[in-house]
Design a protein around this motif. Structure first.
Motif, PDB file in Angstrom:
ATOM      1  N   LYS A   1      -1.525  17.238   8.565  1.00 48.23           N
ATOM      2  CA  LYS A   1      -2.673  16.384   8.270  1.00 48.23           C
ATOM      3  C   LYS A   1      -2.390  14.947   8.666  1.00 48.23           C
ATOM      4  N   GLU A   2      -3.455  14.178   8.760  1.00 45.27           N
ATOM      5  CA  GLU A   2      -3.303  12.769   9.079  1.00 45.27           C
ATOM      6  C   GLU A   2      -2.832  11.992   7.845  1.00 45.27           C
ATOM      7  N   ARG A   3      -2.206  10.868   8.118  1.00 41.58           N
ATOM      8  CA  ARG A   3      -1.790   9.983   7.028  1.00 41.58           C
ATOM      9  C   ARG A   3      -3.044   9.443   6.342  1.00 41.58           C
ATOM     10  N   GLU A   4      -3.014   9.421   5.013  1.00 40.61           N
ATOM     11  CA  GLU A   4      -4.178   8.964   4.272  1.00 40.61           C
ATOM     12  C   GLU A   4      -3.795   7.912   3.241  1.00 40.61           C
ATOM     13  N   PHE A   5      -4.724   7.039   2.985  1.00 42.88           N
ATOM     14  CA  PHE A   5      -4.536   5.962   2.028  1.00 42.88           C
ATOM     15  C   PHE A   5      -4.540   6.504   0.600  1.00 42.88           C
ATOM     16  N   VAL A   6      -3.634   5.960  -0.221  1.00 41.61           N
ATOM     17  CA  VAL A   6      -3.565   6.350  -1.628  1.00 41.61           C
ATOM     18  C   VAL A   6      -3.991   5.193  -2.526  1.00 41.61           C
ATOM     19  N   ALA A   7      -3.332   4.042  -2.374  1.00 41.18           N
ATOM     20  CA  ALA A   7      -3.618   2.903  -3.243  1.00 41.18           C
ATOM     21  C   ALA A   7      -2.986   1.654  -2.650  1.00 41.18           C
ATOM     22  N   SER A   8      -3.514   0.504  -3.055  1.00 41.40           N
ATOM     23  CA  SER A   8      -2.930  -0.765  -2.635  1.00 41.40           C
ATOM     24  C   SER A   8      -3.031  -1.769  -3.765  1.00 41.40           C
ATOM     25  N   ILE A   9      -2.169  -2.780  -3.695  1.00 42.17           N
ATOM     26  CA  ILE A   9      -2.171  -3.853  -4.675  1.00 42.17           C
ATOM     27  C   ILE A   9      -1.830  -5.154  -3.966  1.00 42.17           C
ATOM     28  N   VAL A  10      -2.562  -6.204  -4.333  1.00 41.03           N
ATOM     29  CA  VAL A  10      -2.281  -7.530  -3.806  1.00 41.03           C
ATOM     30  C   VAL A  10      -1.269  -8.187  -4.735  1.00 41.03           C
ATOM     31  N   SER A  11      -0.130  -8.555  -4.194  1.00 37.23           N
ATOM     32  CA  SER A  11       0.950  -9.009  -5.062  1.00 37.23           C
ATOM     33  C   SER A  11       0.606 -10.296  -5.799  1.00 37.23           C
TER      34      SER A  11
ATOM     35  N   ALA B   1       3.471  15.917  -0.073  1.00 37.80           N
ATOM     36  CA  ALA B   1       3.355  15.103   1.141  1.00 37.80           C
ATOM     37  C   ALA B   1       4.567  14.181   1.230  1.00 37.80           C
ATOM     38  N   VAL B   2       4.694  13.544   2.382  1.00 32.68           N
ATOM     39  CA  VAL B   2       5.610  12.409   2.500  1.00 32.68           C
ATOM     40  C   VAL B   2       4.808  11.169   2.135  1.00 32.68           C
ATOM     41  N   TYR B   3       5.334  10.405   1.206  1.00 30.99           N
ATOM     42  CA  TYR B   3       4.664   9.201   0.738  1.00 30.99           C
ATOM     43  C   TYR B   3       5.316   7.980   1.394  1.00 30.99           C
ATOM     44  N   PHE B   4       4.467   7.157   1.974  1.00 36.17           N
ATOM     45  CA  PHE B   4       4.922   5.985   2.695  1.00 36.17           C
ATOM     46  C   PHE B   4       4.415   4.719   2.019  1.00 36.17           C
ATOM     47  N   CYS B   5       5.230   3.690   2.097  1.00 38.37           N
ATOM     48  CA  CYS B   5       4.853   2.369   1.621  1.00 38.37           C
ATOM     49  C   CYS B   5       4.654   1.456   2.823  1.00 38.37           C
TER      50      CYS B   5
ATOM     51  N   THR C   1      -6.758  -1.336  -5.348  1.00 35.49           N
ATOM     52  CA  THR C   1      -7.727  -0.433  -4.741  1.00 35.49           C
ATOM     53  C   THR C   1      -7.118   0.960  -4.705  1.00 35.49           C
ATOM     54  N   TYR C   2      -7.902   1.937  -5.092  1.00 37.40           N
ATOM     55  CA  TYR C   2      -7.471   3.334  -5.028  1.00 37.40           C
ATOM     56  C   TYR C   2      -8.392   4.115  -4.109  1.00 37.40           C
ATOM     57  N   ALA C   3      -7.812   5.110  -3.449  1.00 36.65           N
ATOM     58  CA  ALA C   3      -8.647   6.116  -2.819  1.00 36.65           C
ATOM     59  C   ALA C   3      -9.347   6.852  -3.948  1.00 36.65           C
ATOM     60  N   GLY C   4     -10.622   7.124  -3.762  1.00 36.14           N
ATOM     61  CA  GLY C   4     -11.428   7.630  -4.862  1.00 36.14           C
ATOM     62  C   GLY C   4     -10.861   8.843  -5.562  1.00 36.14           C
ATOM     63  N   SER C   5     -10.271   9.743  -4.789  1.00 33.13           N
ATOM     64  CA  SER C   5      -9.800  10.996  -5.370  1.00 33.13           C
ATOM     65  C   SER C   5      -8.519  10.835  -6.168  1.00 33.13           C
ATOM     66  N   ARG C   6      -7.825   9.683  -6.019  1.00 38.48           N
ATOM     67  CA  ARG C   6      -6.550   9.509  -6.707  1.00 38.48           C
ATOM     68  C   ARG C   6      -6.669   8.701  -7.992  1.00 38.48           C
ATOM     69  N   LYS C   7      -7.779   8.004  -8.143  1.00 43.49           N
ATOM     70  CA  LYS C   7      -7.934   7.161  -9.318  1.00 43.49           C
ATOM     71  C   LYS C   7      -7.915   8.014 -10.575  1.00 43.49           C
ATOM     72  N   GLY C   8      -7.130   7.587 -11.540  1.00 46.42           N
ATOM     73  CA  GLY C   8      -7.019   8.320 -12.795  1.00 46.42           C
ATOM     74  C   GLY C   8      -5.704   9.038 -12.928  1.00 46.42           C
ATOM     75  N   ARG C   9      -5.202   9.639 -11.855  1.00 47.27           N
ATOM     76  CA  ARG C   9      -3.909  10.328 -11.925  1.00 47.27           C
ATOM     77  C   ARG C   9      -2.786   9.453 -11.389  1.00 47.27           C
TER      78      ARG C   9
ATOM     79  N   SER D   1       0.832  -1.205   0.000  1.00 40.93           N
ATOM     80  CA  SER D   1       0.000   0.000   0.000  1.00 40.93           C
ATOM     81  C   SER D   1       0.865   1.252   0.000  1.00 40.93           C
ATOM     82  N   TRP D   2       0.340   2.282  -0.600  1.00 36.12           N
ATOM     83  CA  TRP D   2       0.914   3.618  -0.523  1.00 36.12           C
ATOM     84  C   TRP D   2      -0.029   4.501   0.290  1.00 36.12           C
ATOM     85  N   TYR D   3       0.583   5.261   1.184  1.00 31.53           N
ATOM     86  CA  TYR D   3      -0.109   6.273   1.967  1.00 31.53           C
ATOM     87  C   TYR D   3       0.656   7.582   1.807  1.00 31.53           C
ATOM     88  N   ARG D   4       0.033   8.651   2.208  1.00 29.03           N
ATOM     89  CA  ARG D   4       0.754   9.917   2.215  1.00 29.03           C
ATOM     90  C   ARG D   4       0.313  10.750   3.408  1.00 29.03           C
ATOM     91  N   GLN D   5       1.201  11.642   3.806  1.00 30.92           N
ATOM     92  CA  GLN D   5       0.913  12.529   4.928  1.00 30.92           C
ATOM     93  C   GLN D   5       1.423  13.917   4.611  1.00 30.92           C
TER      94      GLN D   5
END
Length: 119
Positions: A42-52, A91-95, A58-66, A34-38
């Protein structure tokens, strides 16, 4: 186990970056990555995840497309391609890597990589 992000930097609005997250010490095929960002203040928020194992994404709705998440099982690495970047993407992007059978709240975090979108 290790989770190491890279690829952050400074980019102008409208630009692109590709973040990488290299993992080691895991059985990569058993992971959910998963990728998150902070953003500052602000609080850390989910960006996207993938099952290997099967590539379910899965994408956070606002990030899908970009943003596009992908993985390379041979390299035990997950990527986040970010296009049409906006200043609010700064933001700082975390995995995070977690074993698929574990609790969603579990997992191992990387140290983060800074993304700054600014003209």
């Amino acid at each position: 186990v290790q989770v190491v992000e890279s690829g952050g930097g400074v980019v102008q609005p409208g630009g692109s970056l590709r973040l990488s997250c290299a993992t080691s010490g895991f059985t990569f095929s058993n992971l959910v990555l998963s990728w998150y960002r902070q953003a500052p203040g602000k609080e850390r928020e989910f960006v996207a995840s993938i099952v290997s194992a099967d590539g379910i994404i899965t994408y956070a709705g606002s990030r899908k497309g970009r943003f596009t998440i992908s993985r390379d099982n041979a390299k035990s690495t997950v990527y986040l391609q970010m296009n049409s970047l906006k200043p609010e993407d700064t933001a700082v992007y975390f995995c995070k890597a977690r074993v698929r059978s574990s609790s969603p709240s579990a997992g191992y975090w990387g140290q983060g990589t800074q993304v700054t979108v600014s003209s």
